[in-house]
Write a protein that holds these residues in place. Structure first.
Motif, PDB file in Angstrom:
ATOM      1  N   ASP A 141       0.824  -1.199   0.000  1.00 20.97           N
ATOM      2  CA  ASP A 141       0.000   0.000   0.000  1.00 20.97           C
ATOM      3  C   ASP A 141       0.860   1.252   0.000  1.00 20.97           C
ATOM      4  O   ASP A 141       0.650   2.188  -0.784  1.00 20.97           O
ATOM      5  N   ASP A 145       1.343   4.137  -2.824  1.00 18.94           N
ATOM      6  CA  ASP A 145       1.150   5.567  -2.566  1.00 18.94           C
ATOM      7  C   ASP A 145       2.341   6.365  -3.074  1.00 18.94           C
ATOM      8  O   ASP A 145       2.191   7.402  -3.728  1.00 18.94           O
ATOM      9  N   GLN A 148       2.251   6.586  -6.738  1.00 20.31           N
ATOM     10  CA  GLN A 148       1.167   7.449  -7.213  1.00 20.31           C
ATOM     11  C   GLN A 148       1.472   8.921  -6.986  1.00 20.31           C
ATOM     12  O   GLN A 148       0.911   9.777  -7.676  1.00 20.31           O
ATOM     13  N   PHE A 155      -7.395   5.391 -13.889  1.00 20.91           N
ATOM     14  CA  PHE A 155      -8.376   5.128 -12.838  1.00 20.91           C
ATOM     15  C   PHE A 155      -9.715   5.708 -13.262  1.00 20.91           C
ATOM     16  O   PHE A 155      -9.764   6.764 -13.883  1.00 20.91           O
ATOM     17  N   GLU A 157     -13.877   6.367 -11.703  1.00 12.53           N
ATOM     18  CA  GLU A 157     -14.734   6.312 -10.518  1.00 12.53           C
ATOM     19  C   GLU A 157     -15.455   4.981 -10.441  1.00 12.53           C
ATOM     20  O   GLU A 157     -15.527   4.345  -9.399  1.00 12.53           O
ATOM     21  N   PHE A 161      -9.038   1.122 -10.471  1.00 10.67           N
ATOM     22  CA  PHE A 161      -7.801   1.115 -11.234  1.00 10.67           C
ATOM     23  C   PHE A 161      -8.002   0.270 -12.481  1.00 10.67           C
ATOM     24  O   PHE A 161      -8.449  -0.867 -12.414  1.00 10.67           O
ATOM     25  N   THR A 171      -9.563  -2.903  -7.531  1.00  9.82           N
ATOM     26  CA  THR A 171      -8.451  -2.766  -6.589  1.00  9.82           C
ATOM     27  C   THR A 171      -7.132  -3.187  -7.229  1.00  9.82           C
ATOM     28  O   THR A 171      -6.062  -2.769  -6.802  1.00  9.82           O
ATOM     29  N   ARG A 229     -15.220  -5.030  -3.814  1.00  8.41           N
ATOM     30  CA  ARG A 229     -14.889  -5.097  -2.390  1.00  8.41           C
ATOM     31  C   ARG A 229     -13.672  -4.207  -2.155  1.00  8.41           C
ATOM     32  O   ARG A 229     -12.845  -4.024  -3.048  1.00  8.41           O
ATOM     33  N   SER A 230     -13.582  -3.682  -0.953  1.00  6.85           N
ATOM     34  CA  SER A 230     -12.416  -2.851  -0.645  1.00  6.85           C
ATOM     35  C   SER A 230     -11.228  -3.761  -0.385  1.00  6.85           C
ATOM     36  O   SER A 230     -11.384  -4.968  -0.163  1.00  6.85           O
ATOM     37  N   GLU A 231     -10.028  -3.163  -0.387  1.00  9.29           N
ATOM     38  CA  GLU A 231      -8.816  -3.938  -0.124  1.00  9.29           C
ATOM     39  C   GLU A 231      -8.899  -4.609   1.245  1.00  9.29           C
ATOM     40  O   GLU A 231      -8.538  -5.786   1.402  1.00  9.29           O
TER      41      GLU A 231
ATOM     42  N   THR B 112     -15.155  -0.124  -4.948  1.00 11.71           N
ATOM     43  CA  THR B 112     -15.424   0.400  -3.615  1.00 11.71           C
ATOM     44  C   THR B 112     -14.154   0.506  -2.777  1.00 11.71           C
ATOM     45  O   THR B 112     -14.211   0.631  -1.570  1.00 11.71           O
ATOM     46  N   GLY B 113     -13.013   0.429  -3.403  1.00 14.83           N
ATOM     47  CA  GLY B 113     -11.769   0.428  -2.622  1.00 14.83           C
ATOM     48  C   GLY B 113     -11.014   1.740  -2.703  1.00 14.83           C
ATOM     49  O   GLY B 113     -11.566   2.814  -2.903  1.00 14.83           O
ATOM     50  N   LYS B 114      -9.717   1.605  -2.617  1.00 14.39           N
ATOM     51  CA  LYS B 114      -8.799   2.739  -2.559  1.00 14.39           C
ATOM     52  C   LYS B 114      -8.912   3.638  -3.799  1.00 14.39           C
ATOM     53  O   LYS B 114      -9.128   3.142  -4.909  1.00 14.39           O
ATOM     54  N   THR B 115      -8.772   4.957  -3.587  1.00 15.21           N
ATOM     55  CA  THR B 115      -8.747   5.879  -4.728  1.00 15.21           C
ATOM     56  C   THR B 115      -7.421   6.628  -4.742  1.00 15.21           C
ATOM     57  O   THR B 115      -6.808   6.806  -3.703  1.00 15.21           O
ATOM     58  N   PRO B 116      -7.001   7.075  -5.931  1.00 16.42           N
ATOM     59  CA  PRO B 116      -5.707   7.745  -6.019  1.00 16.42           C
ATOM     60  C   PRO B 116      -5.712   9.045  -5.211  1.00 16.42           C
ATOM     61  O   PRO B 116      -6.742   9.700  -5.094  1.00 16.42           O
ATOM     62  N   PRO B 119      -4.515   8.134   0.295  1.00 17.96           N
ATOM     63  CA  PRO B 119      -3.841   6.893   0.705  1.00 17.96           C
ATOM     64  C   PRO B 119      -4.703   5.988   1.553  1.00 17.96           C
ATOM     65  O   PRO B 119      -4.797   6.178   2.763  1.00 17.96           O
ATOM     66  N   SER B 120      -5.355   5.060   0.942  1.00 22.46           N
ATOM     67  CA  SER B 120      -6.147   4.033   1.608  1.00 22.46           C
ATOM     68  C   SER B 120      -7.179   4.573   2.587  1.00 22.46           C
ATOM     69  O   SER B 120      -7.767   3.833   3.326  1.00 22.46           O
ATOM     70  N   VAL B 127     -18.201  10.978  -3.283  1.00 21.23           N
ATOM     71  CA  VAL B 127     -18.203   9.631  -3.848  1.00 21.23           C
ATOM     72  C   VAL B 127     -19.124   8.721  -3.047  1.00 21.23           C
ATOM     73  O   VAL B 127     -19.903   7.940  -3.589  1.00 21.23           O
TER      74      VAL B 127
END
Lengths: 353, 166
Positions: A141, A145, A148, A155, A157, A161, A171, A229-231, B112-116, B119-120, B127
């Protein structure tokens, strides 16, 4: 640091020091990313690929990282060294066999490897010994970051990604563990595990990932969905629910073998030692199977005189590319079988098992 | 040309009933026929049928001729290789991709996860709101379809599409 230096060490993930390392060899987190404003790999021109390669390499080397990193230009690397990287799980088979401008950034301790210009522009990978999913994710992670901050990623909405293949969408996260499940195989229950995995939408693969068979009772289990799903959700389900169940099943199977069929267990282990000690020709598959049973024997304390890090080292050194580097020259199939058997005889013969 | 027996507008529904050996003809307009309780098959007017057919046909040929201006990807190429050519393809081939993505991702259809840039952390409020709205619209749509309120369902569907394709 160079590729040749790697052969002197075993790589962090093989150190057999992590939690549950009697069953979990390693944990791996992989993130797929593409640079915005460039086409994906299949449509990138030669020039664009070179640009992408140079750009990513410069950023990877220039990042202030906790781990020192060296870069390998795969296009300028010979076949045996490329194969070596595959055997150490630092690049995929696909990447080694690919063509054109591409490479990989590797940390000196092999815990981190970032492939450049594989199926996606960037594939970040973090490895840990034993079951350390959350630690691996945390590092991946942070690395993501940092990248990025320097590079804008493709990416949306809606879809997250963006990746070349829709199976990595969202994800871009693939979590996986390498498990050693010899007891489940011996008790015939491994099929149940496969079916359960399939029902839970998990992929089960062999030692070297996509398109490989499960040799030597090693199985790579990973999530199949990356979108929706989220990470944290993906991690939690994998790390807290699914993998513990499989581990429990293997522990139970080992218990069954020990209590109800100790003779059958020792027979399998004994035969493995016999082959390793006396064979004159050994294929890498055969070596893996025997070492797998030997590993079981060591973990269950039915074999003394050998420790886990040594066995892990043996796993690696009997692989084709490693063997040839060890001997110091390229060898054809037949020569490798003989060299492998010799190497193993020397190593095992020295120990009183 | 018959007139509706009830309201004298032009009759469009003509029925022949036979009871006790006697033949009786009934002529009604659409509305009166419904009101009178004659079971109407939900039928689609001919011109709408034609429209739908033409649209479907156009989609097929669209699919076959659609080509990404940025990278040159075509749908056929994606079908052959399983790989897309660039980020724009996800917009251009959205209709065709939706099914592919849902199948590959066990029915999931949005991230539904991380966006640029964050950071997490949780995705920001705008959104979150949009996502909640999408979920709500989906529920309403399902309810409308169940209750056979197709006009309402169509409206909701259009609202959903507008939200999802930003």
């Amino acid at each position: 640091m160079k590729i040749v230096d790697l052969t002197n060490q075993s790589g962090e993930w093989l150190a057999a020091q992590g939690p549950k390392s009697e069953i979990v060899i390693s944990s791996r987190v992989r993130l797929a990313r593409n640079i915005a404003s460039y086409p994906f790999m299949s449509k990138a021109t030669r020039t664009q690929r070179s640009e992408l390669h140079r750009m990513c390499r410069d950023h990877l080397l220039g990042m202030h990282s906790d781990r020192p990193v060296f870069y390998v230009d795969l296009d300028k690397t010979d076949e045996i060294d490329r194969q070596l990287l595959v055997e150490r799980h630092l690049v995929s088979k696909q990447h080694a066999a690919g063509e054109g401008s591409r490479g990989v950034a590797i940390s000196n301790d092999e815990a981190v490897a970032v492939m450049v210009n594989e199926e996606d522009h960037l594939r970040l990978q973090v490895l840990r010994s034993g079951l350390q999913m959350r630690e691996a994710w945390s590092e991946a992670d942070q690395l993501d970051d940092k990248l990025q901050d320097r590079l804008e990623m493709a990416f949306s909405e809606r879809f997250g990604f963006l990746t070349a293949c829709p199976t990595n969408l969202g994800t871009g996260l693939r979590v996986s563990v390498m498990l050693h499940l010899p007891a489940l195989k011996l008790t015939g229950e491994i099929e149940k595990v496969f079916r359960a995995a399939k029902d839970m939408h998990l992929a089960v693969r062999g030692l070297y990932g996509e398109g490989t068979e499960a040799i030597g009772d090693f199985y790579q289990i990973s999530n199949q969905t990356t979108l929706g799903r989220s990470e944290d959700e993906i991690l939690a389900e994998f790390n807290d629910v699914i993998i513990p169940r499989i581990i429990m099943a293997e522990v139970a199977a080992r218990g069954v073998l020990e209590n109800e069929r100790p003779l059958a267990l020792d027979d399998k282990i004994g035969r493995a030692i016999g082959i390793l000690k006396y064979a004159r020709m050994l294929t890498s598959e055969e070596a893996l199977f025997c070492l797998s049973h030997l590993r079981l024997g060591v973990v269950m304390k039915r074999v003394t005189g050998l420790d886990l890090p040594t066995i892990n080292h043996l796993f690696l050194q009997t692989q084709p590319a490693h063997l040839q580097r060890l001997i110091g020259k390229p060898l054809d199939g037949e020569a490798r079988k003989a060299a492998r058997a010799q190497y193993v005889r020397d190593k095992i013969g020295r120990n009183n098992l | 040309m018959h007139s509706c027996e009830r309201c004298h507008k032009t009759a469009t529904v003509h029925m022949t009933e036979v009871s006790n050996g006697k033949k009786v003809e009934v002529h009604l307009c659409d509305r009166c026929a419904q009101e009178a309780g004659y079971v109407q098959q939900s039928h689609v007017p001919i011109n709408e049928l034609l429209n739908q057919f033409l649209k479907a046909h156009a989609q097929v040929s669209d699919t076959q001729t659609l080509r990404c201006a940025d990278c040159g990807m075509t749908w056929q190429e994606f079908k052959d290789t399983g790989l897309l050519g660039c980020a724009k393809d996800y917009e251009l081939f959205l209709n065709q991709l939706q099914g592919v993505i849902e199948r590959a991702q066990q029915g999931a259809d949005h991230h539904t996860g991380k966006t640029p840039g964050k950071p997490s952390a949780q995705p920001d409020d705008a959104v979150k709101l949009r996502k909640a709205e999408i979920t709500r619209l989906k529920k309403e749509l399902a309810r409308a379809v169940e209750g056979e309120s197709y006009e309402l369902a169509a409206k909701l569907r259009d609202q959903l599409r507008a939200l999802e394709t930003t």
